[in-house]
Design a protein around this motif. Structure first.
Motif, PDB file in Angstrom:
ATOM      1  N   LEU A  94      53.688  20.740  65.961  1.00 42.69           N
ATOM      2  CA  LEU A  94      53.073  20.085  64.806  1.00 42.69           C
ATOM      3  C   LEU A  94      53.054  18.569  64.980  1.00 42.69           C
ATOM      4  O   LEU A  94      52.070  17.906  64.637  1.00 42.69           O
ATOM      5  CB  LEU A  94      53.821  20.468  63.523  1.00 42.69           C
ATOM      6  CG  LEU A  94      53.721  21.930  63.092  1.00 42.69           C
ATOM      7  CD1 LEU A  94      54.663  22.220  61.928  1.00 42.69           C
ATOM      8  CD2 LEU A  94      52.290  22.285  62.716  1.00 42.69           C
ATOM      9  N   LEU A  95      54.114  18.023  65.518  1.00 42.43           N
ATOM     10  CA  LEU A  95      54.168  16.582  65.762  1.00 42.43           C
ATOM     11  C   LEU A  95      53.145  16.169  66.823  1.00 42.43           C
ATOM     12  O   LEU A  95      52.562  15.078  66.751  1.00 42.43           O
ATOM     13  CB  LEU A  95      55.578  16.169  66.189  1.00 42.43           C
ATOM     14  CG  LEU A  95      56.631  16.166  65.076  1.00 42.43           C
ATOM     15  CD1 LEU A  95      58.020  16.013  65.670  1.00 42.43           C
ATOM     16  CD2 LEU A  95      56.360  15.054  64.069  1.00 42.43           C
ATOM     17  N   GLN A  96      52.928  17.016  67.805  1.00 48.25           N
ATOM     18  CA  GLN A  96      51.907  16.724  68.818  1.00 48.25           C
ATOM     19  C   GLN A  96      50.521  16.729  68.194  1.00 48.25           C
ATOM     20  O   GLN A  96      49.668  15.919  68.549  1.00 48.25           O
ATOM     21  CB  GLN A  96      52.009  17.738  69.957  1.00 48.25           C
ATOM     22  CG  GLN A  96      53.252  17.549  70.819  1.00 48.25           C
ATOM     23  CD  GLN A  96      53.517  18.713  71.752  1.00 48.25           C
ATOM     24  OE1 GLN A  96      53.040  19.826  71.527  1.00 48.25           O
ATOM     25  NE2 GLN A  96      54.292  18.475  72.800  1.00 48.25           N
ATOM     26  N   TYR A  97      50.273  17.617  67.237  1.00 46.74           N
ATOM     27  CA  TYR A  97      49.002  17.619  66.518  1.00 46.74           C
ATOM     28  C   TYR A  97      48.853  16.352  65.665  1.00 46.74           C
ATOM     29  O   TYR A  97      47.771  15.795  65.533  1.00 46.74           O
ATOM     30  CB  TYR A  97      48.903  18.839  65.599  1.00 46.74           C
ATOM     31  CG  TYR A  97      48.764  20.164  66.293  1.00 46.74           C
ATOM     32  CD1 TYR A  97      48.312  20.261  67.604  1.00 46.74           C
ATOM     33  CD2 TYR A  97      49.097  21.346  65.637  1.00 46.74           C
ATOM     34  CE1 TYR A  97      48.183  21.488  68.234  1.00 46.74           C
ATOM     35  CE2 TYR A  97      48.970  22.584  66.261  1.00 46.74           C
ATOM     36  CZ  TYR A  97      48.515  22.645  67.562  1.00 46.74           C
ATOM     37  OH  TYR A  97      48.391  23.863  68.184  1.00 46.74           O
ATOM     38  N   ASN A  98      49.952  15.923  65.082  1.00 47.99           N
ATOM     39  CA  ASN A  98      49.943  14.740  64.221  1.00 47.99           C
ATOM     40  C   ASN A  98      49.587  13.475  65.019  1.00 47.99           C
ATOM     41  O   ASN A  98      48.848  12.623  64.559  1.00 47.99           O
ATOM     42  CB  ASN A  98      51.320  14.588  63.561  1.00 47.99           C
ATOM     43  CG  ASN A  98      51.394  13.453  62.567  1.00 47.99           C
ATOM     44  OD1 ASN A  98      50.396  13.011  62.013  1.00 47.99           O
ATOM     45  ND2 ASN A  98      52.599  12.973  62.337  1.00 47.99           N
ATOM     46  N   GLU A  99      50.166  13.357  66.220  1.00 48.25           N
ATOM     47  CA  GLU A  99      49.897  12.280  67.184  1.00 48.25           C
ATOM     48  C   GLU A  99      50.490  10.926  66.801  1.00 48.25           C
ATOM     49  O   GLU A  99      50.247   9.923  67.459  1.00 48.25           O
ATOM     50  CB  GLU A  99      48.392  12.121  67.438  1.00 48.25           C
ATOM     51  CG  GLU A  99      47.746  13.337  68.063  1.00 48.25           C
ATOM     52  CD  GLU A  99      46.271  13.120  68.386  1.00 48.25           C
ATOM     53  OE1 GLU A  99      45.891  11.961  68.643  1.00 48.25           O
ATOM     54  OE2 GLU A  99      45.516  14.103  68.378  1.00 48.25           O
ATOM     55  N   GLY A 100      51.252  10.847  65.738  1.00 48.71           N
ATOM     56  CA  GLY A 100      51.895   9.578  65.402  1.00 48.71           C
ATOM     57  C   GLY A 100      50.942   8.567  64.801  1.00 48.71           C
ATOM     58  O   GLY A 100      49.972   8.917  64.128  1.00 48.71           O
ATOM     59  N   ASN A 101      51.210   7.303  65.052  1.00 51.38           N
ATOM     60  CA  ASN A 101      50.412   6.237  64.448  1.00 51.38           C
ATOM     61  C   ASN A 101      48.953   6.340  64.864  1.00 51.38           C
ATOM     62  O   ASN A 101      48.643   6.489  66.040  1.00 51.38           O
ATOM     63  CB  ASN A 101      50.971   4.874  64.851  1.00 51.38           C
ATOM     64  CG  ASN A 101      50.189   3.747  64.217  1.00 51.38           C
ATOM     65  OD1 ASN A 101      49.173   3.320  64.739  1.00 51.38           O
ATOM     66  ND2 ASN A 101      50.675   3.258  63.100  1.00 51.38           N
ATOM     67  N   ASN A 102      48.056   6.242  63.876  1.00 50.24           N
ATOM     68  CA  ASN A 102      46.632   6.378  64.146  1.00 50.24           C
ATOM     69  C   ASN A 102      45.822   5.193  63.646  1.00 50.24           C
ATOM     70  O   ASN A 102      44.624   5.327  63.377  1.00 50.24           O
ATOM     71  CB  ASN A 102      46.100   7.679  63.545  1.00 50.24           C
ATOM     72  CG  ASN A 102      45.853   8.725  64.622  1.00 50.24           C
ATOM     73  OD1 ASN A 102      44.887   8.645  65.372  1.00 50.24           O
ATOM     74  ND2 ASN A 102      46.760   9.677  64.722  1.00 50.24           N
ATOM     75  N   SER A 103      46.454   4.043  63.490  1.00 42.72           N
ATOM     76  CA  SER A 103      45.728   2.840  63.080  1.00 42.72           C
ATOM     77  C   SER A 103      44.628   2.539  64.090  1.00 42.72           C
ATOM     78  O   SER A 103      44.867   2.515  65.299  1.00 42.72           O
ATOM     79  CB  SER A 103      46.685   1.640  63.017  1.00 42.72           C
ATOM     80  OG  SER A 103      47.698   1.849  62.061  1.00 42.72           O
ATOM     81  N   GLY A 104      43.417   2.329  63.597  1.00 40.02           N
ATOM     82  CA  GLY A 104      42.297   2.027  64.476  1.00 40.02           C
ATOM     83  C   GLY A 104      41.590   3.250  65.019  1.00 40.02           C
ATOM     84  O   GLY A 104      40.562   3.137  65.694  1.00 40.02           O
ATOM     85  N   LEU A 112      45.605  16.969  56.567  1.00 39.83           N
ATOM     86  CA  LEU A 112      44.704  16.096  57.320  1.00 39.83           C
ATOM     87  C   LEU A 112      45.394  15.376  58.477  1.00 39.83           C
ATOM     88  O   LEU A 112      44.765  15.075  59.485  1.00 39.83           O
ATOM     89  CB  LEU A 112      44.066  15.056  56.386  1.00 39.83           C
ATOM     90  CG  LEU A 112      42.807  15.510  55.654  1.00 39.83           C
ATOM     91  CD1 LEU A 112      42.371  14.447  54.666  1.00 39.83           C
ATOM     92  CD2 LEU A 112      41.688  15.808  56.649  1.00 39.83           C
ATOM     93  N   GLN A 113      46.684  15.103  58.339  1.00 40.30           N
ATOM     94  CA  GLN A 113      47.384  14.395  59.403  1.00 40.30           C
ATOM     95  C   GLN A 113      47.411  15.195  60.707  1.00 40.30           C
ATOM     96  O   GLN A 113      47.646  14.642  61.774  1.00 40.30           O
ATOM     97  CB  GLN A 113      48.818  14.064  58.967  1.00 40.30           C
ATOM     98  CG  GLN A 113      49.713  15.278  58.773  1.00 40.30           C
ATOM     99  CD  GLN A 113      50.915  14.978  57.924  1.00 40.30           C
ATOM    100  OE1 GLN A 113      50.891  15.021  56.719  1.00 40.30           O
ATOM    101  NE2 GLN A 113      52.026  14.667  58.580  1.00 40.30           N
ATOM    102  N   PHE A 114      47.138  16.509  60.619  1.00 41.35           N
ATOM    103  CA  PHE A 114      47.153  17.361  61.807  1.00 41.35           C
ATOM    104  C   PHE A 114      45.752  17.640  62.350  1.00 41.35           C
ATOM    105  O   PHE A 114      45.594  18.470  63.249  1.00 41.35           O
ATOM    106  CB  PHE A 114      47.840  18.689  61.484  1.00 41.35           C
ATOM    107  CG  PHE A 114      49.242  18.551  60.960  1.00 41.35           C
ATOM    108  CD1 PHE A 114      50.274  18.123  61.780  1.00 41.35           C
ATOM    109  CD2 PHE A 114      49.536  18.839  59.631  1.00 41.35           C
ATOM    110  CE1 PHE A 114      51.566  17.996  61.301  1.00 41.35           C
ATOM    111  CE2 PHE A 114      50.819  18.722  59.133  1.00 41.35           C
ATOM    112  CZ  PHE A 114      51.844  18.293  59.975  1.00 41.35           C
ATOM    113  N   SER A 115      44.729  16.974  61.811  1.00 40.32           N
ATOM    114  CA  SER A 115      43.361  17.241  62.268  1.00 40.32           C
ATOM    115  C   SER A 115      43.185  16.833  63.722  1.00 40.32           C
ATOM    116  O   SER A 115      43.887  15.947  64.232  1.00 40.32           O
ATOM    117  CB  SER A 115      42.340  16.505  61.396  1.00 40.32           C
ATOM    118  OG  SER A 115      42.426  15.110  61.591  1.00 40.32           O
TER     119      SER A 115
END
Length: 396
Positions: free
Chosen positions: A286-296, A32-35
């Protein structure tokens, strides 16, 4: 979340994500982190009550006796709204969620609405009967917090015997075929326990562990001086990577993640770039798909009293109350300035974050820590341990 095993040990390939179209409604939970749509995973701190007295509790949990502000009927309406909005996961947390007698029924309601239901618990209240009930309603996962082996864990939890009760809770889940994993909050007092935690994963056949970097909030605010410094953090992340690889090499692969410091992503990539350049190329994607912090954006929180926050640690900012207005309406309200900006935080972060070459894969890291230390939600995260040279600053 940064999937150490997914990235460093090759548990996930780009093709695994594309198979599901990167849609959160179709992707299995471990991806899900890569959605792409980043429909929010929602933590509901369904109670503030707890049977332990943890020194680093972000919720300032209180004694077990009391009444929760959101009743069963209001809770089912909340779940209905989240399901209709497309939230893929409902994480029941606290306090201690198992002090609520209606937890099982609410988890069942969530799964019947098509959501994945998981709980975050101290594990001490998971009896054989309770484990059976949780399995029977389709609960996807039980995350049990351990902050070290017995002596250290019991000290952090403030109750002697908490460690043994948590291990019994793990065993009860396993006996029911219920997926269970560990949650570990890193600080100076327990970083030396990490090898022991990995040994526990192997010995008890626990498939998953999340290592959380300390966030300065709740009772954790008093532990700011207990956080690792930058050099210690780098050494800790290397230790987690090394221990993960050791288990893989020994034939005991585990799912290992680090949480709440997205500098871990580029740090692991830089290490792979030195050790395995071919794998590093795919990991960067994969890290670009993850996008890092997604709070909010891809992550949100609802408190025990219905207040909506960007995440469970950052309670200084309130966007609305689900007892007055549905979560879906609050989350999409462009008139809520901070929430609206968090959807595109890369345009607003300042300092070295704004000029960092890894902003796209870190997302500006953790805003709650920035505000706790500097009083500015857009200041750099003080826990970022990457050097100026590593992040590409002009005068590095």
């Amino acid at each position: 979340m940064i999937g150490i095993s997914k990235l460093y040990c090759g548990q996930v390939e780009k093709s695994d994500l594309l198979r599901y179209g990167r849609s959160s409604k179709d992707m299995p939970s471990h991806l899900l982190q890569f959605s792409q749509d980043k429909k929010p995973v929602v933590v509901w701190n369904m109670t503030r009550r707890c049977n332990l007295k943890c020194v680093h509790c972000y919720a300032h949990a209180e004694k077990v006796a009391g009444v929760d502000p959101i009743n069963f009927s209001q809770a089912t309406a909340l779940i209905d709204d989240l399901a209709a909005y497309g939230c893929p996961v409902m994480l029941f947390s606290g306090g201690e969620p198992l002090v609520r007698e209606d937890l099982v029924d609410l988890a069942k309601h969530a799964t019947e609405k098509g959501m994945r239901a998981v709980i975050s618990t101290n594990g001490t209240l998971i009896t054989k009967t309770k484990a059976h009930e949780l399995k029977s309603v389709g609960l996807s996962y039980v995350g049990i917090s351990l902050d070290g082996l017995e002596e250290v864990h019991d000290h952090f939890r403030g109750v002697p015997g908490a460690f043994k009760l948590a291990l019994q809770g793990i065993a009860n889940c396993q006996a029911e075929g219920l997926k269970v994993g560990l949650r570990f909050t890193i600080n100076k007092r327990n970083v030396g326990e990490i090898p022991g935690i990995f040994q526990l994963l192997r010995d008890l056949e626990i498939p998953r562990a999340c290592f959380y970097h300390l966030v300065y909030t709740g009772r954790g605010s008093a532990m700011i001086n207990e956080d690792l410094n930058h050099a210690e953090t780098r050494a800790c992340v290397d230790l987690i990577v090394d221990e993960t690889q050791k288990l893989f090499d020994a034939g005991f692969p585990k799912e290992i993640l680090t949480v709440d410091n997205h500098a871990d992503g580029p740090y692991v990539w830089l290490r792979l770039k030195r050790e395995n350049p071919k794998r590093a190329e795919e990991v960067l994607e994969l890290l670009q798909y993850n996008e890092g912090n997604n709070s909010g954006r891809g992550f949100g929180c609802i408190s025990w009293d219905g207040l909506v926050h960007a995440d469970q640690f950052w309670r200084e900012h309130v966007f609305g109350n689900v007892l007055e207005r549905p979560f879906s309406a609050i989350w999409d309200d462009s008139n809520i300035e901070l929430l609206h900006k968090l959807k595109n935080k890369k345009a607003y972060v300042g300092g070295r974050c704004a000029r960092c070459r890894y902003l796209d894969i870190c997302g500006g890291n953790f805003r709650a820590r920035a505000e706790a230390v500097y009083g500015d939600p857009w200041a750099p995260d003080p826990a970022c341990y990457l050097t100026d040279a590593e992040i590409g600053l002009a005068n590095a």
